[in-house]
Motif scaffolding. Structure first.
Motif, PDB file in Angstrom:
ATOM      1  N   THR A   8     -32.383 -43.544  75.176  1.00  0.00           N
ATOM      2  CA  THR A   8     -31.061 -44.510  75.646  1.00  0.00           C
ATOM      3  C   THR A   8     -30.197 -43.607  76.246  1.00  0.00           C
ATOM      4  O   THR A   8     -29.238 -44.076  76.997  1.00  0.00           O
ATOM      5  CB  THR A   8     -30.460 -45.115  74.317  1.00  0.00           C
ATOM      6  OG1 THR A   8     -30.221 -43.623  73.415  1.00  0.00           O
ATOM      7  CG2 THR A   8     -31.487 -45.777  73.550  1.00  0.00           C
TER       8      THR A   8
ATOM      9  N   GLU B 218     -38.476 -47.105  77.426  1.00  0.00           N
ATOM     10  CA  GLU B 218     -37.501 -47.252  76.669  1.00  0.00           C
ATOM     11  C   GLU B 218     -37.523 -46.374  75.447  1.00  0.00           C
ATOM     12  O   GLU B 218     -37.158 -46.724  74.131  1.00  0.00           O
ATOM     13  CB  GLU B 218     -37.279 -48.790  76.169  1.00  0.00           C
ATOM     14  CG  GLU B 218     -37.256 -49.693  77.352  1.00  0.00           C
ATOM     15  CD  GLU B 218     -36.919 -51.061  76.872  1.00  0.00           C
ATOM     16  OE1 GLU B 218     -36.918 -51.566  75.664  1.00  0.00           O
ATOM     17  OE2 GLU B 218     -36.951 -51.992  77.728  1.00  0.00           O
TER      18      GLU B 218
ATOM     19  N   THR C 256     -37.499 -43.466  80.234  1.00  0.00           N
ATOM     20  CA  THR C 256     -36.804 -44.577  80.375  1.00  0.00           C
ATOM     21  C   THR C 256     -37.546 -45.667  80.671  1.00  0.00           C
ATOM     22  O   THR C 256     -37.074 -46.839  80.184  1.00  0.00           O
ATOM     23  CB  THR C 256     -35.582 -44.176  81.914  1.00  0.00           C
ATOM     24  OG1 THR C 256     -34.977 -43.114  81.507  1.00  0.00           O
ATOM     25  CG2 THR C 256     -34.686 -45.380  81.867  1.00  0.00           C
TER      26      THR C 256
ATOM     27  N   GLN D  85     -24.030 -52.155  94.550  1.00  0.00           N
ATOM     28  CA  GLN D  85     -24.672 -50.957  93.519  1.00  0.00           C
ATOM     29  C   GLN D  85     -24.618 -49.722  94.077  1.00  0.00           C
ATOM     30  O   GLN D  85     -24.901 -49.503  95.258  1.00  0.00           O
ATOM     31  CB  GLN D  85     -26.118 -51.446  93.070  1.00  0.00           C
ATOM     32  CG  GLN D  85     -26.701 -50.360  92.209  1.00  0.00           C
ATOM     33  CD  GLN D  85     -25.972 -50.523  90.674  1.00  0.00           C
ATOM     34  OE1 GLN D  85     -25.770 -51.378  90.270  1.00  0.00           O
ATOM     35  NE2 GLN D  85     -25.591 -49.185  90.115  1.00  0.00           N
TER      36      GLN D  85
ATOM     37  N   ASN E  53     -28.768 -41.178  79.245  1.00  0.00           N
ATOM     38  CA  ASN E  53     -28.838 -41.513  80.761  1.00  0.00           C
ATOM     39  C   ASN E  53     -28.573 -39.910  81.587  1.00  0.00           C
ATOM     40  O   ASN E  53     -27.820 -39.957  82.577  1.00  0.00           O
ATOM     41  CB  ASN E  53     -28.514 -42.391  81.363  1.00  0.00           C
ATOM     42  CG  ASN E  53     -29.583 -43.738  81.229  1.00  0.00           C
ATOM     43  OD1 ASN E  53     -30.690 -43.697  81.264  1.00  0.00           O
ATOM     44  ND2 ASN E  53     -28.877 -44.720  80.822  1.00  0.00           N
TER      45      ASN E  53
ATOM     46  N   PRO F 259     -29.769 -44.753  85.105  1.00  0.00           N
ATOM     47  CA  PRO F 259     -28.612 -45.772  84.345  1.00  0.00           C
ATOM     48  C   PRO F 259     -28.776 -46.895  84.544  1.00  0.00           C
ATOM     49  O   PRO F 259     -28.265 -47.779  83.692  1.00  0.00           O
ATOM     50  CB  PRO F 259     -27.591 -44.685  85.025  1.00  0.00           C
ATOM     51  CG  PRO F 259     -27.981 -44.024  85.704  1.00  0.00           C
ATOM     52  CD  PRO F 259     -29.342 -43.622  86.012  1.00  0.00           C
ATOM     53  N   ILE F 260     -29.317 -47.744  85.469  1.00  0.00           N
ATOM     54  CA  ILE F 260     -29.420 -49.033  85.765  1.00  0.00           C
ATOM     55  C   ILE F 260     -30.893 -49.723  85.464  1.00  0.00           C
ATOM     56  O   ILE F 260     -31.193 -50.917  85.616  1.00  0.00           O
ATOM     57  CB  ILE F 260     -29.083 -49.343  87.108  1.00  0.00           C
ATOM     58  CG1 ILE F 260     -29.943 -48.823  88.080  1.00  0.00           C
ATOM     59  CG2 ILE F 260     -27.817 -48.861  87.461  1.00  0.00           C
ATOM     60  CD1 ILE F 260     -29.985 -49.314  89.659  1.00  0.00           C
ATOM     61  N   TRP F 261     -31.873 -48.854  85.088  1.00  0.00           N
ATOM     62  CA  TRP F 261     -33.182 -49.309  85.079  1.00  0.00           C
ATOM     63  C   TRP F 261     -33.525 -50.547  84.106  1.00  0.00           C
ATOM     64  O   TRP F 261     -34.119 -51.535  84.473  1.00  0.00           O
ATOM     65  CB  TRP F 261     -34.282 -48.203  84.645  1.00  0.00           C
ATOM     66  CG  TRP F 261     -35.869 -48.509  84.615  1.00  0.00           C
ATOM     67  CD1 TRP F 261     -36.480 -48.856  83.821  1.00  0.00           C
ATOM     68  CD2 TRP F 261     -36.499 -48.516  85.897  1.00  0.00           C
ATOM     69  NE1 TRP F 261     -37.837 -49.332  84.073  1.00  0.00           N
ATOM     70  CE2 TRP F 261     -37.754 -49.103  85.555  1.00  0.00           C
ATOM     71  CE3 TRP F 261     -36.111 -48.475  87.196  1.00  0.00           C
ATOM     72  CZ2 TRP F 261     -38.702 -49.351  86.123  1.00  0.00           C
ATOM     73  CZ3 TRP F 261     -37.237 -48.778  88.230  1.00  0.00           C
ATOM     74  CH2 TRP F 261     -38.559 -49.197  87.723  1.00  0.00           C
ATOM     75  N   ASN F 262     -32.952 -50.512  82.924  1.00  0.00           N
ATOM     76  CA  ASN F 262     -33.056 -51.544  81.986  1.00  0.00           C
ATOM     77  C   ASN F 262     -32.026 -52.696  82.200  1.00  0.00           C
ATOM     78  O   ASN F 262     -31.897 -53.501  81.306  1.00  0.00           O
ATOM     79  CB  ASN F 262     -33.154 -50.764  80.490  1.00  0.00           C
ATOM     80  CG  ASN F 262     -34.579 -50.114  80.462  1.00  0.00           C
ATOM     81  OD1 ASN F 262     -35.470 -50.457  80.674  1.00  0.00           O
ATOM     82  ND2 ASN F 262     -34.033 -48.822  79.935  1.00  0.00           N
ATOM     83  N   GLN F 263     -30.986 -52.328  83.160  1.00  0.00           N
ATOM     84  CA  GLN F 263     -29.903 -53.355  83.300  1.00  0.00           C
ATOM     85  C   GLN F 263     -30.176 -54.251  84.426  1.00  0.00           C
ATOM     86  O   GLN F 263     -29.569 -55.452  84.472  1.00  0.00           O
ATOM     87  CB  GLN F 263     -28.788 -52.571  83.506  1.00  0.00           C
ATOM     88  CG  GLN F 263     -28.547 -51.833  82.315  1.00  0.00           C
ATOM     89  CD  GLN F 263     -27.153 -50.772  82.452  1.00  0.00           C
ATOM     90  OE1 GLN F 263     -26.266 -51.090  83.443  1.00  0.00           O
ATOM     91  NE2 GLN F 263     -26.934 -49.803  81.756  1.00  0.00           N
ATOM     92  N   ILE F 264     -30.874 -53.885  85.244  1.00  0.00           N
ATOM     93  CA  ILE F 264     -30.997 -54.504  86.520  1.00  0.00           C
ATOM     94  C   ILE F 264     -32.648 -54.802  87.035  1.00  0.00           C
ATOM     95  O   ILE F 264     -33.616 -53.890  86.779  1.00  0.00           O
ATOM     96  CB  ILE F 264     -30.499 -54.098  87.819  1.00  0.00           C
ATOM     97  CG1 ILE F 264     -28.923 -53.712  87.678  1.00  0.00           C
ATOM     98  CG2 ILE F 264     -31.015 -54.879  89.261  1.00  0.00           C
ATOM     99  CD1 ILE F 264     -28.463 -53.130  88.761  1.00  0.00           C
TER     100      ILE F 264
END
Length: 749
Positions: free
Chosen positions: A600, A597, A594, A690, A602, A630-635
């Motif tokens: 994709t 990257e 993850t 969160q 999760n 789930p949130i690593w690449n979003q936050i």
């Protein structure tokens, strides 16, 4: 008998009016003249009706045959009118789902987060609600859950039977179509397989309801392509749409059949362009399909294959290993193999039968070849469920083959005879006689007497006890006693069953959770330590274990406090209270794939495995592992570390920590709060905070100045799903009624 009664009515009416003067004198003599005048009013109508019937002798025969066949079906499956949940494999779970939907439906919701199973789960987000809606209708009128379940099962069987006759009568005269239904209903295979009427005793009600809708969809589509009547197109679109709210796998199989029909019509532009209408059901059913399509990572279900050998399954359930002995005792068991000849005869009309021969063959391969699971492992399809549609198309082709080979009166009556023999002598069997009401009342009373109200229980689901044919029967008792359960039946709706297999010393014989592979076997894991198991139960607020067998009790021998009882079915093990509130250190876990990257998806499976291995290593440390994938690449990482200062990156292939990210606490330490509800990605807190999944599949939130948070599932999708289901179901019924009132023949090709 119907014809005889009509003859008697007609003859009596004729005699009455020929001798009416004499008859009036007789009635007047005995003071019964009122009866005479009543007969004068009634008999002309009856005479006209009877005479009208007998003018068309063929119509009379057909009506008599239809009534006879329907009475045979009702007599053969009369036990369905008093179906007991204790003799049907999954029936207890469906009874509970009817109760859950009844509560949600009163708020105009077709889904919702409820705490009856798994310590909380999104009911009907991953499981279609149509069958539960049917059962809820009488429950809203005051019927109890047992009667509501029986009503839903009867409606399901009626839809399945009508749908199958509706489909086969496209190719056969209706009375011959009934022969196909008799053969289909006489399937004697395992009830757990969920095929044909045997599926009732397997508790596969949504699957059977879905098969009935599939037959309606295919039958109406063929009718539409032949006569272009809009009513058939409407029935097809609504049947397919309702199928999307009934059975996801049936929805896929139905579209596969339509795809094969499309390929066979590729040289007919006029018919080919009609297939554009078949995209509408996907749109109409989208609220129901939302969960499986867009939230697949929250679905525990896996692609599975269960092997049921063809010859043995078609032959039927045998009570011993000697198939020859069973054949000698019941020669009628060879009837399914006799109709293999009919299937081969259907090859003579390959132009019309070709698509259905291909579909039948592919469904046969799905039941026998595990390759489908390996080729389509991402689909989460249980390919062995194609048995039902395979049987339906198999017997349609078989009867059609015989009828096309020699369409004579002798062939017709031979098919009648064989079909009736199969229906009477073969067919499904239940798992045994129902439990006595006193035994059920005794078990429910035991639970209510020894367990405080609203307690959370973990139940041994097993069928090893002779009194419990269904592994999930006690779930029904728990629900009716207003207790919560940390396990349940529809495992695709929660990841809790997966983590239970990790943290509790249970095995297949004590935990019949079908639908996912055992992580303990997949990763060669030993049983957890007693300390870890106790911590898991305490973290999930489990108050009691409900044990049925000695082996389950032995696995939990470290639990010393047992509720003393002479009850011969159930034993209760009390979970010790934690020794005070312990401050737990939150540590985030994220996969190296993850971070780089490289993936994709999760799915929480890897997180659960890695966090379990780390928890086992640090038995004495109160560490709370949180899933950051789930949130690593979003936050941004800096934002995450405001809640979770320590983050560890793991390699799921080598099961090691490759890097630790640690930030000094520059802001006041937050109040780590574990909310006692199983995690689900769509849950929302009252504040804009969160939420994180813990290693025990609970919900973690980091509070600072906020008050304790209540979690909720947004209701918009549930309302849309409820409205869509009601409108489509109502429209489907209206379309069928209109079609019956405006019948016309289907032209043959």
């Amino acid at each position: 008998m119907f014809v005889i009664y009509l003859l008697i009515v007609y003859m009596f009416a004729s005699w009455f009016f020929e001798n009416r003067k004499f008859i009036r004198i007789i009635f007047k003599k005995y003071g019964k003249e009122k009866i005479y005048f009543s007969l004068v009013k009634i008999l002309p109508s009856l005479e006209t009706f009877a005479m009208g019937i007998f003018v068309d002798r063929e119509k009379t025969k057909r009506i008599a045959i239809y009534i006879l066949f329907i009475l045979l079906l009702v007599y053969r499956f009369r036990s369905l009118f008093v179906l007991d949940e204790s003799v049907s494999w999954d029936a207890p779970g469906h009874k509970i789902l009817i109760g859950i939907f009844s509560k949600l439906g009163k708020e105009f919701l077709a889904e919702g987060y409820v705490e009856d199973w798994f310590g909380g789960f999104p009911a009907f987000r991953f499981y279609p609600p149509a069958f539960s809606l049917i059962g809820s209708l009488p429950h809203w009128l005051g019927w109890n859950l047992d009667l509501s379940l029986r009503f839903a099962v009867l409606v399901t069987i009626v839809i399945l039977s009508l749908g199958y006759v509706y489909f086969t009568s496209v190719f056969l005269p209706t009375e011959i179509a009934f022969v196909s239904l008799f053969l289909y209903a006489s399937f004697s295979g395992s009830p757990v397989l969920g095929a044909s009427f045997a599926g009732v005793w397997g508790g596969n009600f949504p699957s059977l309801l879905g098969s009935g809708l599939t037959y309606f969809a295919i039958g109406s589509w063929i009718r539409y392509t032949r006569n272009r009547h809009p009513k058939h197109l409407v029935i097809c679109v609504l049947s397919l749409s309702l199928l999307g709210y009934t059975h996801y796998l049936g929805f896929i199989f139905c579209y596969f059949i339509l795809f094969v029909l499309f390929l066979f019509h590729k040289d007919n532009p006029e018919k080919k362009k009609n297939f554009i209408f078949l995209f509408l059901p996907v749109l109409f059913a989208l609220p129901s399909l939302y969960g499986p399509i867009f939230q697949g990572n929250e679905n525990l279900g896996e692609t599975l294959f269960a092997y049921y050998p063809f010859l043995q399954t078609m032959f039927g359930e045998t009570e011993s290993d000697s198939v020859l002995k069973q054949f000698l005792l019941t020669p009628a068991r060879m009837i399914p193999f006799l109709f293999l000849i009919g299937v081969f005869l259907s090859f003579q009309n390959i132009k019309e039968n070709g698509p259905y021969i291909i579909v039948c063959f592919v469904f046969f391969l799905m039941t026998q070849d595990v390759s489908f699971v390996k080729f389509f492992s991402f689909t989460k399809i249980h390919f062995y469920r194609s048995w039902d549609l395979f049987l339906g198309i198999f017997y349609m082709l078989a009867v059609k083959g015989f009828w096309e080979y020699k369409p004579t009166i002798s062939t017709k009556y031979a098919l009648y005879g064989i079909g009736i023999i199969a229906l009477i002598l073969l067919g499904p069997k239940s798992f045994g006689s129902p439990l006595s009401p006193s035994a059920i009342s005794d078990s429910v009373s035991f639970l209510r007497k020894n367990i405080p109200p609203h307690s959370n229980l973990y139940l041994e689901t097993t069928l090893s006890a002779p009194w419990n044919r269904s592994p999930h029967l006690a779930l029904s008792w728990i629900y009716e006693s207003d207790f919560k359960s940390d396990n349940g039946l529809m495992v695709e709706s929660s990841w809790t069953p997966f983590v239970q297999r990790l943290y509790l010393p249970i095995q297949n014989e004590n935990d019949f959770q079908w639908g996912f592979s055992d992580p303990r076997a997949d990763y060669s894991l030993n049983f957890p330590s007693p300390e870890i198991s106790i911590r898991f139960l305490q973290e999930r607020n489990v108050d009691f274990l409900v044990a049925k067998t000695g082996s389950f009790r032995n696995n939990f021998s470290f639990l010393k406090e047992e509720v003393a009882s002479s009850h011969h079915h159930l034993n209760l093990l009390k979970i010790p209270e934690p020794g005070g509130e312990i401050k737990q250190m939150p540590i985030g876990l994220v996969s190296i794939a993850t971070v780089l990257e490289e993936e994709t998806t999760n799915s929480p499976k890897e997180f659960f495995i890695e966090s379990f291995l780390l928890t086992e290593q640090k038995t004495n440390e109160p560490v709370l592992y949180l899933d950051l994938n789930p949130i690593w690449n979003q936050i941004p990482v800096s934002e995450i570390q405001k809640d979770i200062p320590i983050i560890r990156i793991y390699d799921p292939k080598k099961h090691i920590i490759v890097e630790t990210l640690q930030k000094k606490q520059e802001i006041p330490e937050c109040n780590s709060k574990v909310i006692s509800k199983s995690y689900f990605g769509s849950l929302k807190p009252e504040s804009n905070l969160q939420l994180y999944r813990t290693q025990f599949n609970q919900t973690f939130v980091c509070l600072r100045d906020e008050k304790p948070q209540n979690l909720y599932l947004p209701q918009a999708l549930g309302i849309v799903k409820f409205v869509g289901l009601i409108l489509i179901f109502s429209g489907w019924i209206a379309a069928l009624v209109f079609s019956l009132l405006n019948r016309n023949d289907v032209p043959k090709e």
